[in-house]
Write an enzyme that holds these catalytic residues in place. Structure first.
Site, PDB file in Angstrom:
ATOM      1  CB  SER A 119     -98.242  57.426 -55.475  1.00 33.03           C
ATOM      2  OG  SER A 119     -99.495  57.406 -55.689  1.00 33.03           O
ATOM      3  CE1 TYR A 142    -102.709  61.249 -50.749  1.00 34.33           C
ATOM      4  CE2 TYR A 142    -102.846  59.076 -52.830  1.00 34.33           C
ATOM      5  CZ  TYR A 142    -102.870  61.181 -52.341  1.00 34.33           C
ATOM      6  OH  TYR A 142    -102.992  61.776 -53.382  1.00 34.33           O
ATOM      7  CB  THR A 168     -99.873  63.747 -49.125  1.00 30.91           C
ATOM      8  OG1 THR A 168     -99.224  62.803 -50.908  1.00 30.91           O
ATOM      9  CG2 THR A 168    -101.230  64.069 -50.518  1.00 30.91           C
ATOM     10  CE  LYS A 265     -97.502  66.631 -53.437  1.00 28.21           C
ATOM     11  NZ  LYS A 265     -99.156  66.224 -53.463  1.00 28.21           N
ATOM     12  CG  HIS A 289    -103.341  66.672 -54.124  1.00 29.12           C
ATOM     13  ND1 HIS A 289    -103.307  66.299 -53.327  1.00 29.12           N
ATOM     14  CD2 HIS A 289    -103.780  65.712 -55.680  1.00 29.12           C
ATOM     15  CE1 HIS A 289    -103.010  64.863 -53.290  1.00 29.12           C
ATOM     16  NE2 HIS A 289    -103.594  65.158 -54.690  1.00 29.12           N
TER      17      HIS A 289
HETATM   18  C1  LIG Z   1    -103.100  62.968 -61.842  1.00 30.65           C
HETATM   19  C2  LIG Z   1    -103.149  62.695 -61.108  1.00 30.65           C
HETATM   20  C3  LIG Z   1    -102.939  62.166 -59.818  1.00 30.65           C
HETATM   21  C4  LIG Z   1    -101.790  62.598 -58.586  1.00 30.65           C
HETATM   22  N1  LIG Z   1    -101.860  61.373 -57.442  1.00 30.65           N
HETATM   23  C5  LIG Z   1    -101.221  62.106 -56.588  1.00 30.65           C
HETATM   24  C6  LIG Z   1    -100.951  61.016 -55.036  1.00 30.65           C
HETATM   25  O1  LIG Z   1    -100.836  60.050 -55.643  1.00 30.65           O
HETATM   26  N2  LIG Z   1    -100.542  61.514 -54.258  1.00 30.65           N
HETATM   27  C7  LIG Z   1    -100.308  63.002 -54.447  1.00 30.65           C
HETATM   28  O2  LIG Z   1     -99.121  63.279 -53.040  1.00 30.65           O
HETATM   29  N3  LIG Z   1    -100.191  63.958 -54.930  1.00 30.65           N
HETATM   30  C8  LIG Z   1    -100.981  63.618 -56.294  1.00 30.65           C
HETATM   31  N4  LIG Z   1    -101.336  64.016 -57.110  1.00 30.65           N
HETATM   32  C9  LIG Z   1    -100.881  65.882 -56.727  1.00 30.65           C
HETATM   33  C10 LIG Z   1     -99.575  65.523 -57.331  1.00 30.65           C
HETATM   34  O3  LIG Z   1     -98.540  65.216 -56.413  1.00 30.65           O
HETATM   35  C11 LIG Z   1     -99.141  67.275 -57.202  1.00 30.65           C
HETATM   36  O4  LIG Z   1     -99.189  67.777 -56.318  1.00 30.65           O
HETATM   37  C12 LIG Z   1    -100.073  68.280 -58.392  1.00 30.65           C
HETATM   38  O5  LIG Z   1    -100.913  67.403 -59.312  1.00 30.65           O
HETATM   39  C13 LIG Z   1     -99.092  69.036 -58.766  1.00 30.65           C
HETATM   40  O6  LIG Z   1     -99.875  70.501 -59.933  1.00 30.65           O
HETATM   41  P1  LIG Z   1     -99.396  69.820 -61.175  1.00 30.65           P
HETATM   42  O7  LIG Z   1     -99.960  68.521 -61.927  1.00 30.65           O
HETATM   43  O8  LIG Z   1    -100.236  70.934 -62.214  1.00 30.65           O
HETATM   44  O9  LIG Z   1     -98.067  69.918 -61.739  1.00 30.65           O
HETATM   45  C14 LIG Z   1    -102.161  64.090 -58.433  1.00 30.65           C
HETATM   46  C15 LIG Z   1    -101.966  65.232 -59.601  1.00 30.65           C
HETATM   47  C16 LIG Z   1    -102.437  63.785 -60.596  1.00 30.65           C
HETATM   48  C17 LIG Z   1    -102.637  65.629 -62.132  1.00 30.65           C
END
Ligand SMILES: Cc1cc2nc3c(=O)[nH]c(=O)nc-3n(C[C@H](O)[C@H](O)[C@H](O)COP(=O)(O)O)c2cc1C
Length: 392
Positions: A119, A142, A168, A265, A289
């Site tokens: 990330s 981002y 993203t 994304k 997300h």
């Molecule tokens: C704790 C957490 C932090 C996340 N941080 C980011 C991030 O920094 N950048 C991003 O594109 N998506 C982020 N996401 C989204 C994830 O990349 C992903 O799209 C999503 O969590 C997928 O669903 P799942 O957790 O049910 O597998 C985050 C998700 C979680 C749970």
């Protein structure tokens, strides 16, 4: 004594039989506000619940009497073989869950031979991950108000040899995670109740906070005001930096400056998938997300078939949000996805036991994929198709 099904309550990773067991182990290791950060969704958490409901609504209609002794789950992703159809999704603040969390995730992914996506708001620098983890590395971007920050990340990720850039696009406006707001009395300052809870988890307190100082958003330190880079409560500080002005013009710009694979994304419609293809992107990630942004959003699995029908020959289509079982992964592949990203499933492993916990999570998922392939009468993921699914 009434009948009771017992779940595993210990902390031995090898005895965790499924992702839910790892979740239970991880939950006990960290304070409540940290677990809530991992677990929660936006507003009513309707998207969060619906991601699971939509996957659960799909049922298999398997073939029988097929010799499935020679099962394997390899895929080809961007021209390279991958032993399993999984990618570790980008998540910010991993060092708050476990010390050097990004490295633990990256190393477990490298050991499994699958890509790891770092990330923008990671707690270790991208150069450190490239130097110490190896494997297939993707960089999530981002685009914030300060555009120089994106230029900096793109330049550095290119120099460090990252294979793909994952832009993203569903965080132009930050999701309202109400529990997160309640966990802090001011930006970056946990409430007294949460501070007390932190002291009730002395191992976490020592390993994450005291041993080498609170984790910081290391990729961004040069762009943040002094004292504002701490990842504890970062979710109450960083969102103000996000930019509502991001648009397809930025994709065209990124396509010019980034030489590797480029993925968007945040796509959930055919129109946007077509636009990504027209601008020369290599792939898209269908996602909401993990229910953390727009609430009452469709589940990506629901729009997957129409998007695959439109762009599946031109773009690599990856999906995430709600995947917790190998059977979930096979449902998406049967509907035409090329690979599946997992975030919480591997974060539960991370929280339960660092790199060993992530390795266990990946092992559980790939064992489930293998077993389910056998049940379906398939020897490889290439044999999957919508004929194996019904909507329950
Ligand atoms: C704790 C957490 C932090 C996340 N941080 C980011 C991030 O920094 N950048 C991003 O594109 N998506 C982020 N996401 C989204 C994830 O990349 C992903 O799209 C999503 O969590 C997928 O669903 P799942 O957790 O049910 O597998 C985050 C998700 C979680 C749970």
């Amino acid at each position: 004594m009434p009948w009771q099904r017992r779940t595993y309550r210990g902390s031995d990773l090898t005895r965790a039989l499924n992702i839910e067991d790892l979740r239970a182990i991880g939950r006990r290791r960290v304070p409540n506000f940290v677990f809530e950060y991992l677990e929660g969704g936006a507003e009513d958490e309707a998207s969060l619940r619906h991601n699971r409901a939509a996957l659960e609504a799909l049922r298999f209609a398997p073939r029988t009497l097929v010799d499935t002794c020679a099962r394997e789950q390899r895929i080809v992703l961007f021209g390279r073989e991958s032993p399993s159809p999984l990618v570790i999704a980008p998540t910010g603040g991993n060092g708050v869950l476990y010390p050097r969390g990004d490295l633990a995730l990256a190393r477990a992914a490298a050991a499994a031979g699958i890509p790891f996506c770092l990330s923008t708001v990671s707690t270790l620098r991208l150069e450190q991950i490239a130097a110490e983890a190896g494997g297939r590395l993707w960089m999530q971007l981002y685009l914030m108000q300060e555009r120089k920050l994106a230029e900096d990340i793109v330049r550095r990720a290119q120099a460090a040899g990252f294979e793909a850039l994952v832009f993203t696009t569903d965080a132009n406006v930050f999701g309202h995670r109400e529990w997160d707001r309640r966990n802090y009395r001011a930006p970056g300052k946990p409430t007294l109740r949460n501070l007390i809870d932190a002291f009730r988890h002395p191992r976490w307190l020592y390993q994450v906070l005291l041993r080498s100082g609170a984790p910081r958003f290391e990729n961004l330190v040069d762009f943040l005001p002094p004292g504002k880079a701490s990842a504890i409560g970062g979710s109450t500080i960083i969102p103000q930096m996000f930019s509502a002005s991001i648009s397809w013009r930025d994709v065209a710009w990124l396509r010019e400056i980034w030489r590797g694979k480029l993925l968007i994304k945040g796509v959930l419609t055919v129109a946007d998938a077509e636009q990504a293809a027209a601008l020369g992107c290599d792939g898209i990630v269908l996602t909401n997300h993990g229910g953390r942004q727009l609430d009452y959003c469709v589940a990506p699995i629901e729009v997957l078939p129409e998007i695959v029908a439109a762009v599946g020959q031109r773009l690599t289509v990856i999906i995430d949000s709600g995947f917790r079982r190998g059977s979930d992964v096979l449902k998406a592949l049967a509907l035409g996805a090329h690979a599946v990203m997992v975030a919480r499933a591997t974060l539960y492993g991370l929280t339960a036991g660092g790199e060993a916990g992530v390795r266990r999570a990946l092992e559980i998922l790939s064992t489930e994929i293998d077993r389910t392939l056998g049940h379906l009468g398939c020897c490889s993921v290439r044999e999957l198709g919508p004929q194996l699914l019904r909507r329950g």
